[in-house]
Design a protein around this motif. Sequence first.
Motif, PDB file in Angstrom:
ATOM      1  N   SER A  31      47.070  41.396  62.693  1.00 20.73           N
ATOM      2  CA  SER A  31      47.642  40.054  62.753  1.00 20.73           C
ATOM      3  C   SER A  31      48.723  39.905  61.700  1.00 20.73           C
ATOM      4  O   SER A  31      48.755  40.640  60.719  1.00 20.73           O
ATOM      5  CB  SER A  31      46.565  38.983  62.557  1.00 20.73           C
ATOM      6  OG  SER A  31      45.920  39.151  61.329  1.00 20.73           O
ATOM      7  N   LEU A  55      41.267  31.729  52.545  1.00 23.36           N
ATOM      8  CA  LEU A  55      40.903  33.024  53.107  1.00 23.36           C
ATOM      9  C   LEU A  55      39.804  33.703  52.289  1.00 23.36           C
ATOM     10  O   LEU A  55      38.962  34.408  52.844  1.00 23.36           O
ATOM     11  CB  LEU A  55      42.139  33.920  53.199  1.00 23.36           C
ATOM     12  CG  LEU A  55      42.029  35.172  54.051  1.00 23.36           C
ATOM     13  CD1 LEU A  55      41.685  34.829  55.498  1.00 23.36           C
ATOM     14  CD2 LEU A  55      43.327  35.959  53.989  1.00 23.36           C
ATOM     15  N   ASN A  58      36.655  32.016  53.636  1.00 22.90           N
ATOM     16  CA  ASN A  58      36.395  32.152  55.063  1.00 22.90           C
ATOM     17  C   ASN A  58      37.356  33.194  55.622  1.00 22.90           C
ATOM     18  O   ASN A  58      38.562  33.037  55.503  1.00 22.90           O
ATOM     19  CB  ASN A  58      36.591  30.800  55.754  1.00 22.90           C
ATOM     20  CG  ASN A  58      36.355  30.837  57.242  1.00 22.90           C
ATOM     21  OD1 ASN A  58      36.100  31.882  57.831  1.00 22.90           O
ATOM     22  ND2 ASN A  58      36.469  29.689  57.873  1.00 22.90           N
ATOM     23  N   SER A  59      36.840  34.249  56.243  1.00 25.86           N
ATOM     24  CA  SER A  59      37.693  35.340  56.719  1.00 25.86           C
ATOM     25  C   SER A  59      38.477  35.003  57.987  1.00 25.86           C
ATOM     26  O   SER A  59      39.259  35.816  58.459  1.00 25.86           O
ATOM     27  CB  SER A  59      36.852  36.591  56.952  1.00 25.86           C
ATOM     28  OG  SER A  59      35.919  36.358  58.005  1.00 25.86           O
ATOM     29  N   ASP A  60      38.293  33.822  58.543  1.00 24.28           N
ATOM     30  CA  ASP A  60      39.032  33.415  59.735  1.00 24.28           C
ATOM     31  C   ASP A  60      40.445  32.992  59.321  1.00 24.28           C
ATOM     32  O   ASP A  60      40.642  31.929  58.728  1.00 24.28           O
ATOM     33  CB  ASP A  60      38.309  32.262  60.434  1.00 24.28           C
ATOM     34  CG  ASP A  60      38.937  31.884  61.764  1.00 24.28           C
ATOM     35  OD1 ASP A  60      40.183  31.859  61.859  1.00 24.28           O
ATOM     36  OD2 ASP A  60      38.179  31.600  62.701  1.00 24.28           O
ATOM     37  N   LYS A  61      41.420  33.827  59.649  1.00 23.35           N
ATOM     38  CA  LYS A  61      42.804  33.573  59.228  1.00 23.35           C
ATOM     39  C   LYS A  61      43.367  32.300  59.858  1.00 23.35           C
ATOM     40  O   LYS A  61      44.125  31.573  59.213  1.00 23.35           O
ATOM     41  CB  LYS A  61      43.684  34.764  59.588  1.00 23.35           C
ATOM     42  CG  LYS A  61      43.307  36.023  58.867  1.00 23.35           C
ATOM     43  CD  LYS A  61      44.062  37.208  59.430  1.00 23.35           C
ATOM     44  CE  LYS A  61      43.315  38.469  59.079  1.00 23.35           C
ATOM     45  NZ  LYS A  61      43.372  39.462  60.136  1.00 23.35           N
ATOM     46  N   ALA A  62      43.001  32.047  61.109  1.00 21.86           N
ATOM     47  CA  ALA A  62      43.497  30.842  61.782  1.00 21.86           C
ATOM     48  C   ALA A  62      42.993  29.581  61.081  1.00 21.86           C
ATOM     49  O   ALA A  62      43.757  28.634  60.863  1.00 21.86           O
ATOM     50  CB  ALA A  62      43.075  30.839  63.255  1.00 21.86           C
ATOM     51  N   GLN A  63      41.713  29.562  60.721  1.00 19.93           N
ATOM     52  CA  GLN A  63      41.159  28.411  60.010  1.00 19.93           C
ATOM     53  C   GLN A  63      41.771  28.269  58.620  1.00 19.93           C
ATOM     54  O   GLN A  63      42.057  27.160  58.163  1.00 19.93           O
ATOM     55  CB  GLN A  63      39.632  28.517  59.903  1.00 19.93           C
ATOM     56  CG  GLN A  63      38.915  28.109  61.150  1.00 19.93           C
ATOM     57  CD  GLN A  63      39.092  26.626  61.460  1.00 19.93           C
ATOM     58  OE1 GLN A  63      39.541  25.832  60.647  1.00 19.93           O
ATOM     59  NE2 GLN A  63      38.745  26.259  62.670  1.00 19.93           N
ATOM     60  N   ARG A  66      45.242  26.892  59.083  1.00 24.39           N
ATOM     61  CA  ARG A  66      45.177  25.480  59.482  1.00 24.39           C
ATOM     62  C   ARG A  66      44.867  24.586  58.286  1.00 24.39           C
ATOM     63  O   ARG A  66      45.520  23.568  58.073  1.00 24.39           O
ATOM     64  CB  ARG A  66      44.122  25.292  60.571  1.00 24.39           C
ATOM     65  CG  ARG A  66      44.009  23.863  61.046  1.00 24.39           C
ATOM     66  CD  ARG A  66      42.947  23.720  62.139  1.00 24.39           C
ATOM     67  NE  ARG A  66      42.895  22.368  62.644  1.00 24.39           N
ATOM     68  CZ  ARG A  66      42.248  21.360  62.066  1.00 24.39           C
ATOM     69  NH1 ARG A  66      41.594  21.553  60.942  1.00 24.39           N
ATOM     70  NH2 ARG A  66      42.259  20.157  62.599  1.00 24.39           N
ATOM     71  N   GLU A  91      45.062  38.756  65.804  1.00 25.30           N
ATOM     72  CA  GLU A  91      43.665  38.425  65.608  1.00 25.30           C
ATOM     73  C   GLU A  91      43.446  37.419  64.489  1.00 25.30           C
ATOM     74  O   GLU A  91      44.108  37.484  63.463  1.00 25.30           O
ATOM     75  CB  GLU A  91      42.887  39.698  65.278  1.00 25.30           C
ATOM     76  CG  GLU A  91      42.949  40.760  66.344  1.00 25.30           C
ATOM     77  CD  GLU A  91      42.303  42.055  65.918  1.00 25.30           C
ATOM     78  OE1 GLU A  91      41.626  42.099  64.868  1.00 25.30           O
ATOM     79  OE2 GLU A  91      42.456  43.042  66.642  1.00 25.30           O
ATOM     80  N   ALA A  92      42.489  36.515  64.703  1.00 20.87           N
ATOM     81  CA  ALA A  92      42.163  35.522  63.683  1.00 20.87           C
ATOM     82  C   ALA A  92      41.182  36.090  62.667  1.00 20.87           C
ATOM     83  O   ALA A  92      41.179  35.701  61.505  1.00 20.87           O
ATOM     84  CB  ALA A  92      41.583  34.268  64.310  1.00 20.87           C
ATOM     85  N   GLU A  93      40.312  36.983  63.071  1.00 20.31           N
ATOM     86  CA  GLU A  93      39.292  37.544  62.168  1.00 20.31           C
ATOM     87  C   GLU A  93      39.745  38.848  61.576  1.00 20.31           C
ATOM     88  O   GLU A  93      40.389  39.633  62.143  1.00 20.31           O
ATOM     89  CB  GLU A  93      37.972  37.773  62.922  1.00 20.31           C
ATOM     90  CG  GLU A  93      37.324  36.494  63.327  1.00 20.31           C
ATOM     91  CD  GLU A  93      36.548  35.805  62.208  1.00 20.31           C
ATOM     92  OE1 GLU A  93      36.035  36.492  61.316  1.00 20.31           O
ATOM     93  OE2 GLU A  93      36.477  34.578  62.231  1.00 20.31           O
TER      94      GLU A  93
END
Length: 93
Positions: A31, A55, A58-63, A66, A91-93
Amino acid sequence: VLSACDTGQGKVTGDGVIGLSRSLITAGVPSVIVTLWSIPDNPSALLMTEFYRNLQQNSDKAQALRSAMLTTMKQYPNQPSAWAAYTLIGEAE
């Protein structure tokens, strides 16, 4: 993360947008975060600091992106050019 100005732009073809982000994805990067237009320095620094802080939690890049965009939006409510240019490709994760 390519937080410089216009890093998400490229040549529009029948196969989509061909630019730096597509080259990185093709090379195997899962990503990439790019900008779609020129961005001011101070809001960009705030957004990137918040992104990496989020980050770490939380490893979710999209979150993470945001949340960073929302934080920057609160600081610069009348300046969407300061935070809305960022987008995650891949990828978000």
